[in-house]
Structures are given as structure tokens and as C-alpha cells.
Design a protein around this motif. Structure first.
Motif, PDB file in Angstrom:
ATOM      1  N   MET A  39      17.551  21.077 -11.856  1.00  0.00           N
ATOM      2  CA  MET A  39      16.922  21.611 -13.192  1.00  0.00           C
ATOM      3  C   MET A  39      15.879  20.527 -13.633  1.00  0.00           C
ATOM      4  SD  MET A  39      16.198  22.126 -16.341  1.00  0.00           S
ATOM      5  CE  MET A  39      16.747  20.793 -17.322  1.00  0.00           C
ATOM      6  N   CYS A  40      15.761  19.639 -13.276  1.00  0.00           N
ATOM      7  CA  CYS A  40      15.055  18.494 -14.042  1.00  0.00           C
ATOM      8  C   CYS A  40      14.076  17.946 -12.955  1.00  0.00           C
ATOM      9  CB  CYS A  40      15.569  17.630 -14.667  1.00  0.00           C
ATOM     10  SG  CYS A  40      16.571  18.253 -16.018  1.00  0.00           S
ATOM     11  N   TYR A  41      14.011  18.643 -11.718  1.00  0.00           N
ATOM     12  CA  TYR A  41      13.234  17.978 -10.799  1.00  0.00           C
ATOM     13  C   TYR A  41      11.736  17.697 -11.096  1.00  0.00           C
ATOM     14  CZ  TYR A  41      16.689  20.608  -7.885  1.00  0.00           C
ATOM     15  OH  TYR A  41      17.738  20.749  -7.305  1.00  0.00           O
ATOM     16  N   PRO A  42      10.948  18.378 -12.156  1.00  0.00           N
ATOM     17  CA  PRO A  42       9.759  18.096 -12.180  1.00  0.00           C
ATOM     18  C   PRO A  42       9.414  17.016 -13.533  1.00  0.00           C
ATOM     19  CG  PRO A  42      10.135  20.148 -13.445  1.00  0.00           C
ATOM     20  CD  PRO A  42      11.484  19.401 -12.753  1.00  0.00           C
ATOM     21  N   VAL A  43      10.357  16.460 -14.116  1.00  0.00           N
ATOM     22  CA  VAL A  43      10.278  15.616 -15.221  1.00  0.00           C
ATOM     23  C   VAL A  43       9.256  14.357 -14.919  1.00  0.00           C
ATOM     24  CG1 VAL A  43      11.286  14.291 -16.587  1.00  0.00           C
ATOM     25  CG2 VAL A  43      12.181  16.634 -16.268  1.00  0.00           C
ATOM     26  N   ALA A  44       9.698  13.718 -13.334  1.00  0.00           N
ATOM     27  CA  ALA A  44       8.793  12.588 -13.069  1.00  0.00           C
ATOM     28  C   ALA A  44       7.410  13.005 -13.092  1.00  0.00           C
ATOM     29  CB  ALA A  44       9.494  12.019 -11.946  1.00  0.00           C
ATOM     30  N   PRO A  45       6.786  14.075 -12.153  1.00  0.00           N
ATOM     31  CA  PRO A  45       5.622  13.985 -12.035  1.00  0.00           C
ATOM     32  C   PRO A  45       4.841  14.588 -13.452  1.00  0.00           C
ATOM     33  CG  PRO A  45       6.513  15.954 -11.082  1.00  0.00           C
ATOM     34  CD  PRO A  45       7.671  14.964 -11.241  1.00  0.00           C
ATOM     35  N   LEU A  46       5.491  15.453 -14.267  1.00  0.00           N
ATOM     36  CA  LEU A  46       4.862  15.720 -15.400  1.00  0.00           C
ATOM     37  C   LEU A  46       4.779  14.782 -16.416  1.00  0.00           C
ATOM     38  CD1 LEU A  46       7.021  19.180 -16.169  1.00  0.00           C
ATOM     39  CD2 LEU A  46       4.389  18.990 -15.802  1.00  0.00           C
ATOM     40  N   GLY A  47       5.820  13.779 -16.386  1.00  0.00           N
ATOM     41  CA  GLY A  47       5.860  12.686 -17.385  1.00  0.00           C
ATOM     42  C   GLY A  47       4.713  11.593 -16.853  1.00  0.00           C
ATOM     43  N   MET A  48       4.449  11.541 -15.458  1.00  0.00           N
ATOM     44  CA  MET A  48       3.157  10.533 -15.159  1.00  0.00           C
ATOM     45  C   MET A  48       2.174  11.132 -15.381  1.00  0.00           C
ATOM     46  SD  MET A  48       5.058   8.194 -14.347  1.00  0.00           S
ATOM     47  CE  MET A  48       3.575   7.206 -14.202  1.00  0.00           C
TER      48      MET A  48
ATOM     49  N   ALA B  35      -3.156  15.485 -10.686  1.00  0.00           N
ATOM     50  CA  ALA B  35      -2.221  16.332  -9.407  1.00  0.00           C
ATOM     51  C   ALA B  35      -0.934  16.426  -9.838  1.00  0.00           C
ATOM     52  CB  ALA B  35      -2.654  15.517  -8.069  1.00  0.00           C
ATOM     53  N   ALA B  36      -0.426  14.797 -10.207  1.00  0.00           N
ATOM     54  CA  ALA B  36       1.121  15.236 -10.375  1.00  0.00           C
ATOM     55  C   ALA B  36       1.418  16.131 -11.538  1.00  0.00           C
ATOM     56  CB  ALA B  36       1.564  13.861 -10.976  1.00  0.00           C
ATOM     57  N   GLY B  37       0.517  16.493 -12.460  1.00  0.00           N
ATOM     58  CA  GLY B  37       0.858  17.211 -13.619  1.00  0.00           C
ATOM     59  C   GLY B  37       0.897  18.709 -13.043  1.00  0.00           C
ATOM     60  N   ALA B  38      -0.061  19.184 -12.220  1.00  0.00           N
ATOM     61  CA  ALA B  38       0.014  20.297 -11.621  1.00  0.00           C
ATOM     62  C   ALA B  38       1.188  20.699 -10.757  1.00  0.00           C
ATOM     63  CB  ALA B  38      -1.363  20.701 -10.744  1.00  0.00           C
ATOM     64  N   MET B  39       1.684  19.716  -9.807  1.00  0.00           N
ATOM     65  CA  MET B  39       2.730  19.749  -8.955  1.00  0.00           C
ATOM     66  C   MET B  39       3.838  19.967  -9.797  1.00  0.00           C
ATOM     67  SD  MET B  39       1.488  16.791  -6.162  1.00  0.00           S
ATOM     68  CE  MET B  39       2.885  16.892  -4.984  1.00  0.00           C
ATOM     69  N   GLY B  40       4.009  19.144 -10.773  1.00  0.00           N
ATOM     70  CA  GLY B  40       5.164  19.407 -11.718  1.00  0.00           C
ATOM     71  C   GLY B  40       5.220  20.625 -12.217  1.00  0.00           C
ATOM     72  N   LEU B  41       4.266  21.508 -12.574  1.00  0.00           N
ATOM     73  CA  LEU B  41       4.516  22.570 -13.264  1.00  0.00           C
ATOM     74  C   LEU B  41       5.145  23.459 -12.399  1.00  0.00           C
ATOM     75  CD1 LEU B  41       1.013  22.982 -15.082  1.00  0.00           C
ATOM     76  CD2 LEU B  41       3.416  22.613 -16.074  1.00  0.00           C
ATOM     77  N   VAL B  42       4.952  23.361 -10.934  1.00  0.00           N
ATOM     78  CA  VAL B  42       5.516  24.338  -9.735  1.00  0.00           C
ATOM     79  C   VAL B  42       6.684  23.400  -9.318  1.00  0.00           C
ATOM     80  CG1 VAL B  42       3.626  25.754  -9.391  1.00  0.00           C
ATOM     81  CG2 VAL B  42       3.824  23.519  -8.088  1.00  0.00           C
ATOM     82  N   GLY B  43       7.520  22.418  -9.714  1.00  0.00           N
ATOM     83  CA  GLY B  43       8.605  21.870  -9.541  1.00  0.00           C
ATOM     84  C   GLY B  43       8.612  21.002  -8.355  1.00  0.00           C
ATOM     85  N   ILE B  44       7.237  20.598  -7.937  1.00  0.00           N
ATOM     86  CA  ILE B  44       7.214  19.560  -6.655  1.00  0.00           C
ATOM     87  C   ILE B  44       7.280  18.155  -7.378  1.00  0.00           C
ATOM     88  CG2 ILE B  44       5.906  18.892  -4.948  1.00  0.00           C
ATOM     89  CD1 ILE B  44       4.593  21.772  -4.922  1.00  0.00           C
ATOM     90  N   SER B  45       8.440  17.365  -7.088  1.00  0.00           N
ATOM     91  CA  SER B  45       8.560  16.211  -7.609  1.00  0.00           C
ATOM     92  C   SER B  45       7.759  15.050  -6.841  1.00  0.00           C
ATOM     93  CB  SER B  45      10.229  15.723  -7.681  1.00  0.00           C
ATOM     94  OG  SER B  45      10.410  15.809  -6.262  1.00  0.00           O
ATOM     95  N   GLU B  46       7.119  15.211  -5.804  1.00  0.00           N
ATOM     96  CA  GLU B  46       6.156  14.127  -5.050  1.00  0.00           C
ATOM     97  C   GLU B  46       5.185  13.826  -5.793  1.00  0.00           C
ATOM     98  OE1 GLU B  46       7.797  16.879  -3.823  1.00  0.00           O
ATOM     99  OE2 GLU B  46       9.150  15.932  -2.160  1.00  0.00           O
ATOM    100  N   GLY B  47       4.600  14.436  -6.756  1.00  0.00           N
ATOM    101  CA  GLY B  47       3.583  13.794  -7.587  1.00  0.00           C
ATOM    102  C   GLY B  47       3.835  12.703  -8.167  1.00  0.00           C
TER     103      GLY B  47
END
Length: 131
Positions: free
Chosen positions: A1-10, A33-45
Motif C-alpha cells: 500500500m505504501c510503496y510511493p511514500v519514499a519518492p513522494l516524500g523526496m 521525477a521522484a514525485g511523478a514516479m511516486g504518483l504512479v507507485g514507482i518507488s525507485e524515484g
């Protein structure tokens, strides 16, 4: 559920951290880029940030993700797909999408604030040592 928290936070940290001049230009671009990736659930940002400043970024990501995960567990949020992020909540794969978004937002804010605080403390420590 919380995969995108790290890239959205950064991503949020780079926006808020501009005021304190805590991030290099490359990090500010990576934040977008991290924010955009976090919106679609990609944690690698969040990886470039952790590679550049692990002492500030990794604890922030752990604490922020923990806040989001504990909140989600407490609210009984479930995810019917093997993916996470706001897009998954909005597409109906989570049983309580609004609460899921609240949990992600809370974790994102905690991640950003902890990262900024740790970076600021490290910068001040370096400046004191140089003086």
C-alpha cells in the motif's frame, strides 16, 4: 500500500528544501521525477537521494513509510493488486481509497520533514566544523 511514500516524500522535500538551500540542482531535478514516479507507485524515484545522502534520506524514508503503513493497517486498508500508490487507490483497487490517500499523504509529509530536518542538522554541523 505504501510503496510511493519514499519518492513522494523526496519530491516534497526538494520543494520545501529550496528555501533552506539544502539540495543540489541535480537533486531538485530528481525531485520532480521522484514525485511523478511516486504518483504512479514507482518507488525507485527515491534511490538517487538515498545514494547521495544515505544518512539523511534512509531514516526519513523508513520513518515516513512506517507512519503510512501503520496508519493503513490501523484503518484496515487492503489492496487487491500487487502495486501501490495514489493511482491504484483512485482506480478502486483499495477498499478505502480516501483513507489510503490520507495515509500516503501523512507518510509523505513525515518523510519530507524528517529528511529536511536531518539534512539541515548535517549542514549546520559541517558549517560549525568549518568555522
Amino acid at each position: 500500500m505504501c510503496y510511493p511514500v519514499a519518492p513522494l516524500g523526496m519530491g516534497l522535500a526538494t520543494v520545501l528544501g529550496r528555501k533552506f538551500n539544502l539540495f543540489e540542482e541535480s537533486e531538485l531535478e530528481a525531485g520532480k521525477a521522484a514525485g511523478a514516479m511516486g504518483l504512479v507507485g514507482i518507488s525507485e524515484g527515491a534511490i538517487p537521494f538515498a545514494a547521495q545522502d544515505p544518512m539523511s534520506v534512509i531514516p526519513a524514508n523508513v520513518i515516513g513509510s512506517m507512519v503510512a503503513a501503520v496508519m493503513a493497517f490501523s484503518f484496515g486498508i487492503t489492496n487487491s493488486v500487487a502495486h501501490g500508490g495514489p493511482v491504484v487507490a483512485l482506480l478502486g483497487a483499495m477498499n478505502k481509497p480516501l483513507l489510503a490517500l490520507v495515509c500516503m499523504a501523512a507518510g509523505t509529509v513525515v518523510t519530507a520533514l524528517v529528511c529536511i530536518s536531518l539534512k539541515k542538522m548535517r549542514v549546520e554541523k559541517v558549517q560549525l566544523a568549518a568555522a
